[in-house]
Design a protein around this motif. Sequence first.
Motif: not given
Length: 198
Positions: A4-21, A72-80
Amino acid sequence: MAKQVWQGGNMLYPLPAVMVSCANAAGEKNIVTVAWAGTVCTNPPMLSISLRPERHSYGIIRESGEFVVNLVTARLQRACDWCGVRSGRDHDKWEECHLTPASAAKLELAPAIEESPVNIECHVRDVLELGSHHLFLADVLAVQVDDALLNANGKLDLARACLTAYSHGEYFELGRRLGTFGYSVRKKAPKDRRPRRR
């Protein structure tokens, strides 16, 4: 398979959640979590990140023209996650997440995150004001990699890093390898036809 047509917006997953400094000339440093990031070009090496203009880091990066993408690693995930839901206007994310700013190899202002195993140093080439998000198109000037991720042949082995991914509001640790690039078309190794000892 019913769809069915999804109304939720962006569906290009998974994504690399990164920390940008990032940092500016006044010495203000910040970290922002970005899930909308990706490789753009191999030669020259380029990537992009997308930020909402109201994010605190947006102005810093727009002013300085540089940033570091920290994997981001598993160890950094909470900080992320924490750096994604708290604002640098109200918090010193470096101190509160116990992260260490490290000198970049090629950038003048933006620090890398010492605890991240891979730091990708970027210089902004262009900013595309697309709508809710503005896309920062950037040249990769240098990549710093933790020695522990290099195998005996000097090849990068990211499987050792325990990297994570973001998918529709949830974080996942990357795990089982399913194949290597090109495995679907690679010819099978010829069988050993030497006579076996009985």
